[in-house]
Scaffold this motif. Structure first.
Motif, short mmCIF file in Angstrom:
data_model
loop_
_atom_site.label_atom_id
_atom_site.label_comp_id
_atom_site.label_asym_id
_atom_site.label_seq_id
_atom_site.Cartn_x
_atom_site.Cartn_y
_atom_site.Cartn_z
N THR A 37 0.76 -1.20 0.06
CA THR A 37 0.08 0.06 -0.15
C THR A 37 1.00 1.26 0.01
OG1 THR A 37 -0.21 -0.31 2.40
CG2 THR A 37 -2.12 -1.05 1.03
N THR B 93 0.39 4.01 -3.00
CA THR B 93 -0.56 4.99 -2.84
C THR B 93 0.33 6.11 -2.07
OG1 THR B 93 -1.14 4.05 -0.88
CG2 THR B 93 -2.52 3.71 -2.99
N GLU C 280 -9.90 3.23 1.11
CA GLU C 280 -9.15 3.75 0.03
C GLU C 280 -10.09 4.83 -0.72
OE1 GLU C 280 -7.11 5.05 -3.55
OE2 GLU C 280 -9.22 3.93 -3.50
N ARG D 206 -8.11 8.46 -0.63
CA ARG D 206 -7.94 9.01 -2.04
C ARG D 206 -7.81 10.64 -1.86
NH1 ARG D 206 -11.48 6.52 -6.65
NH2 ARG D 206 -9.89 4.61 -6.08
N ALA E 95 -4.18 12.64 -1.50
CA ALA E 95 -3.11 12.63 -2.58
C ALA E 95 -2.17 13.56 -2.42
CB ALA E 95 -3.63 12.69 -4.12
N THR F 92 -4.27 4.69 -12.05
CA THR F 92 -3.83 4.58 -10.92
C THR F 92 -4.75 4.45 -9.61
OG1 THR F 92 -3.77 7.15 -10.65
CG2 THR F 92 -1.49 5.98 -11.41
N ASP F 93 -5.91 4.92 -9.86
CA ASP F 93 -6.94 4.90 -8.77
C ASP F 93 -7.49 3.22 -8.66
OD1 ASP F 93 -8.03 5.18 -11.34
OD2 ASP F 93 -9.88 5.99 -10.77
N ALA G 150 -4.62 1.36 -6.75
CA ALA G 150 -4.59 1.91 -5.70
C ALA G 150 -5.82 1.10 -4.81
CB ALA G 150 -4.86 3.39 -5.34
N TRP H 296 -5.08 -1.61 -1.77
CA TRP H 296 -5.57 -1.69 -0.45
C TRP H 296 -6.45 -2.68 -0.28
CZ3 TRP H 296 -4.95 1.77 3.79
CH2 TRP H 296 -4.29 3.00 3.38
#
Lengths: 755, 243
Positions: A28, A32, A81, A86, A89, A187-188, A191, A195
């Motif tokens: 993680t 992230t 996440e 989120r 960032a 990328t989300d 992530a 997670w």
């Protein structure tokens, strides 16, 4: 040889668990950028959930396992996440840290609400009793399963990261996140997946380790802290090195357990503290980092004026007097700690707020101050105890800071947390040690009595006197901390926070500056701890452990670490609001560990903290002499009424709050009216107007928007939102607007010249 | 003896040769220009001189003292100050405080506070920052920020002043007044090294210009000489240009 083999097997099985947990952490963090302090707590929650399904409800083990590992944990990870992580960032490192620490504290609180501590929750190992023999030693089925799990995780992660498309994306994020974004990777989604996997791994680790220790929320969450040391071996990046680290730590623990003499109490704690000490050592041998450049922080803290600082400290002391005269004896004992906790929180203001450093061991420094006060102050409560509390805490602070100077951000947080753990698991539990002629006593293996302070022949022994002492000390120290901000050291600290590289280029000694702020901060914490100890009158190591200290850090950042008001916020929050809520209802009492965590989780939205909001909201009131006078008069009347016994404590408190709120609203309204309608009405408000002008001249704009228009613009320019509405546009108005928007003024002037 | 001598610097970032045997000399009292296309190694050279990047080989000498192995802080103490191409202002401090921090650092333990304050006010005036002295540094437009950076470097009483594109974001009039300022600073026994893309500023204010390309010094001479150097012309305009 048998013994060696036995402990090797034990050590390796612990290693396997640590490896599982820490590889989830690494996963993680790399994908992230959030170091999940709550990773262990997630494992703890999973262990409880498994216990609930398997043992309380009697589900078959495979079904319970599948539910927790494949459904609940990944869902929970993904939820975290989506909902919390989120949004972080582009938040600063301190804010990210506070959010994940809040999560840790919140999960512990949640576990204690759902599964109240104190009940016995037996949890058996897998295939209890089954074992095989390897050479001369027995390996239990549970240990075999643990090895298998670690192996499966290692192989699985290897396949995932090297053979699948999303795994390649994960590795690419580690190398160059912006580049990957430019290449169109999602990328989300990466992530979210990492997670979910991380949470599953934490859950697996938690379930495997839970039978070995009791099913207890704090210790389970923090035992997994040991796994962090393994992750640091891999510098939070490399999973193979993380496995190596896990083996080193697991074996060290096992051999210490097996070979340290059992009779010695001094060494008993060492076993528990060993992983923390290892973590500290590993952090120190990390390669030198480069100087930080260009920290773009969203936080904005106004520089306190001398008048503002005096006003703040004066109000705090007056509030202390009012509280001391109106409260019952038990209330005095409860709420007196607002100020001593406030002092401990105040120690974080120069460190976190000004210098941008992170320390999770301020309560440990407070503990040192408390111990010194107990022993040096002695039965007579000599003020020498208070002085030495500051000195000794400062010396220890400098000692901790010296090796930690090279670290920053998450590494500094981990190093200070490791120090706090080493202190509360080991050092604070040491028996009296004799070093030469010096007999060093700590908590005497239990609790120590602390005598009230005696100053100039006066003994601060009643709760009332103690509250006044604490309030006075807080007010004085707050003045000092504000003065630091205005002075040379404060400028250096803020400069260092923004750009270490730039500081170095004109010859600032970064090491000395950091050492100075750590020492100062530890000294303040030491004084706070000493005063806290006299209020408690009997102290135990448990008063000063890591978990108790985390909410202080959280709430100071939530309150606004750059302002002394943030420290007061933390003190009031932890020792005022929470006990008061607990008094109001027993339901709220159960939730009181969760409340500060929720505050911390909300931090992402307002990184400058609550204190700066309060300052902004109260600014008109400060400038409005008549309203301020009326409010103080009303409060005075209320106080007199309370002293005369006309009404009780709660109506009194409510009255004060209402008076403040009404006054603030009226002042706001009047200031708004003056600003909007302009010069005409300003004649009516002739009284406050000059005062307002004087106040604005000395108070720098506290809002995130620099150069608040009323402060800089001449009278004909209306408030920003009324520009062009109440009056026609003027060149001054345009210039003021440009300034607020950050547009170059030159362009405007040039344009005007051409036109 | 030259104030600043940089000899045979080599810096590699992975496979990229950022500096390849680069040598320059900067005299006190002179403004030494450093020009070159993007990626020529100008900022890397500054980073090496101020100690933020360690060279693979080569030497940095200030007033005959080898500072190659000193920390950035010690170099600052030795009188090397710089500005940053990507602004590195102290955003939580006001413009005045930005300059004060640097001035106080040079002052060490001496207790003559008024001297520092007066010097800072003088610098603010000189750089045209007096009107915004109380504002937070980050609230200013870029052109002003660059001047704050210059002011901060000057506040440290440098012997060597490295300016990394100080004129970017300034208009013509400001650039002209900035050129005058540079001459004044240099005249004060400072070796000024200027990295700049504004050709007029470079040609108008520099005594010596070094042209850097691909990590090497292509040419070195007066602005006039450099403008007519064949190697420079081919680096800037391409080798196959019509004669």
């Amino acid at each position: 040889m048998d013994k060696f083999l036995t402990f090797t097997v034990i050590g390796l099985s612990t290693s396997a668990i640590y490896a599982v947990i820490s590889s989830g952490l690494v996963l993680t963090y790399t994908t992230t950028g959030v170091f999940n302090f709550a990773h262990g707590a997630q494992g703890m929650i999973a262990a409880f959930a498994y216990w609930q399904l398997r043992f309380a409800w009697g589900w078959p083990a495979p079904l319970a396992l599948a539910t927790v590992l494949l459904v609940l944990a990944p869902l929970f990870g993904a939820l975290l996440e989506r909902v919390i992580m989120r949004g972080l960032a582009d938040a600063s490192e301190a804010v990210r840290l506070v959010v994940s620490i809040s999560l840790l504290v919140g999960l512990i609180g949640l576990a204690q609400v759902i599964w109240p501590p104190g009940e016995s929750r037996p949890m058996s190992t897998f295939f209890a009793g089954r074992q095989i023999r390897v050479w001369s030693t027995a390996v239990t089925a549970h240990q075999l399963i643990t090895f298998a799990c670690a192996l499966a995780v290692a192989v699985g992660l290897r396949l995932l990261l090297h053979r699948t498309r999303i795994g390649v994306s994960m590795r690419a994020i580690v190398d160059d996140r912006p580049l990957l974004l430019l290449n169109g990777a999602r990328t989300d989604r990466v992530a979210l997946l990492s997670w979910a996997i991380g949470a599953s791994l934490a859950a697996l680790g938690g379930i495997l380790i839970a039978p070995a220790i009791a099913l207890d929320a704090p210790s389970l969450s923090l035992l997994i802290v040991n796994a962090y040391a393994a992750a640091i071996f891999g510098r939070l990046r490399s999973i193979p090195l993380t496995f190596v680290g896990a083996i080193v730590i697991g074996l060290t623990e096992a051999y210490l357990f097996g070979y340290l003499p059992t009779g010695n109490t001094a060494l008993a704690g060492l076993r528990l503290a060993a992983p923390a000490i290892l973590l500290f050592v590993v952090l120190l041998v990390l390669p030198n980092r480069r100087l930080r450049t260009g920290v773009r922080s969203r936080e904005r803290f106004p520089c306190p004026t001398r008048a503002g600082a005096l006003l703040f400290s004066g109000s705090v002391f007056v509030a202390g007097i009012v509280m001391a005269t109106t409260m019952s004896r038990p209330d005095l004992v409860t709420y007196g700690k607002v100020f001593s906790f406030g002092i401990i929180a105040l120690s974080l203001v120069p460190l976190v707020g000004y210098a941008g450093q992170i320390s999770l061991c301020q309560l440990s420094f407070a503990g040192i101050g408390a111990v010194v006060m107990a022993h040096v102050g002695g039965a007579s409560g000599s003020p020498l105890g208070l002085v030495l509390a500051a000195v000794v805490a400062a010396a220890v602070g400098a000692l901790v800071a010296l090796p930690a100077l090279r670290l920053s951000g998450i590494y500094l947080a981990l190093a200070t947390a490791a120090f706090a753990v080493a202190l509360d698991r080991w050092v604070f539990n040491l028996p009296a040690v004799r070093i030469g002629p010096l007999r060093l006593r700590l908590f005497d293996l239990g609790s120590v009595d602390v005598a009230p302070l005696r100053l100039f022949g006066y003994r601060f022994d009643s709760p009332r006197a103690q509250m006044l002492l604490a309030a006075g000390a807080f007010a004085l120290l707050a003045l000092g901390v504000s003065a630091v901000r205005r002075g040379r050291l404060g400028r250096r600290l803020l400069a260092m926070r923004d750009s270490e590289a730039a500081c170095a280029t004109f010859g600032m000694d970064l090491v000395r500056t950091r050492l100075a702020v750590f020492t100062l901060s530890a000294a303040i914490a030491g004084v706070g701890g000493a005063i806290y100890a006299t209020q408690l009158s009997s102290i135990t190591p448990g008063n000063f452990d890591l978990v108790s200290g985390l909410p202080i850090f959280m709430l100071v950042v939530v309150g606004g670490a750059g302002m002394v008001g943030g420290a007061l916020f933390a003190g009031i929050g932890l020792q005022g609001l929470l006990p008061a809520l607990a008094r109001l209802s027993s339901l709220l009492a159960r939730w009181q560990t969760i409340a500060p965590a929720l505050a911390g989780l909300g931090l992402g939205r307002n990184p400058s903290g609550a204190a700066s909001d309060v300052t902004v909201a109260l600014a008109p009131l400060r400038r409005d002499a008549p309203v301020l006078g009326a409010m103080l008069a009303a409060m005075g009347l209320l106080w007199a009424g309370r002293l005369a016994g006309a009404f009780g404590g709660w109506p009194f408190l409510a009255g004060l709050v209402v008076a403040l709120a009404v006054a603030a609203a009226v002042a706001q309204h009047r200031a708004g009216a003056v600003g909007a309608v302009g010069a005409v009405d300003a004649v009516d408000a002739a009284g406050p107007a000059p005062a307002a002008a004087a106040a604005t001249a000395t108070v720098p704009a506290p809002a995130p928007v620099p150069a608040a228009p009323p402060a800089t613009a001449a009278p004909p320019v209306p408030a920003l939102e009324w520009m062009g509405i109440t009056q026609p546009w003027t060149a001054d108005a345009v210039a003021a607007l440009d300034r607020v928007l950050g547009l170059p003024e030159e362009g405007v002037r040039g344009g005007a010249a051409h036109g | 003896m030259a104030r600043l001598t940089v000899e045979h610097l080599v810096v590699r970032f992975g496979g990229c040769q950022a500096l390849d045997d680069a040598s320059i000399v900067a005299e006190a009292g002179h403004v030494t220009g450093l020009i070159g296309p993007n990626g020529a190694g100008k900022t890397t050279l500054f980073n090496v001189i101020s100690g933020l990047v360690t060279p693979k080989s080569g030497r940095v000498v200030v007033d005959g003292r080898d500072i190659t192995h000193l920390s950035p802080t010690k170099r600052g103490r030795a009188g090397v100050a710089r500005t940053f191409q990507r602004l590195e202002l102290f955003g939580m401090l006001s413009v005045r405080e930005n300059l004060l921090v640097a001035a106080e650092t040079q002052q060490r333990w001496a207790r003559a506070g008024d001297d520092v304050a007066a010097r800072v006010e003088g610098l603010l005036e000189r750089l045209g920052l007096a009107d915004v002295a109380g504002e937070l540094a980050t609230s200013l437009p870029t052109g002003l920020c660059r001047r704050v950076e210059v002011g901060r470097a000057l506040a440290a009483k440098p012997r060597v002043l490295l300016l990394d594109e100080p004129a970017a974001g300034q208009d013509d009039a400001e650039t002209r007044s900035f050129a005058t300022l540079l001459r004044q600073v240099a005249a004060d026994d400072v070796a000024v090294v200027l990295v700049e893309h504004d050709v007029r500023l470079v040609m108008g204010s520099c005594d010596v210009v070094n042209v850097l390309d691909g990590g090497r010094v292509l040419a070195c001479g007066t602005p006039d000489e450099v403008q007519h150097d064949d190697a420079v012309l081919s680096a800037y305009l391409g080798a196959g240009r019509p004669a």
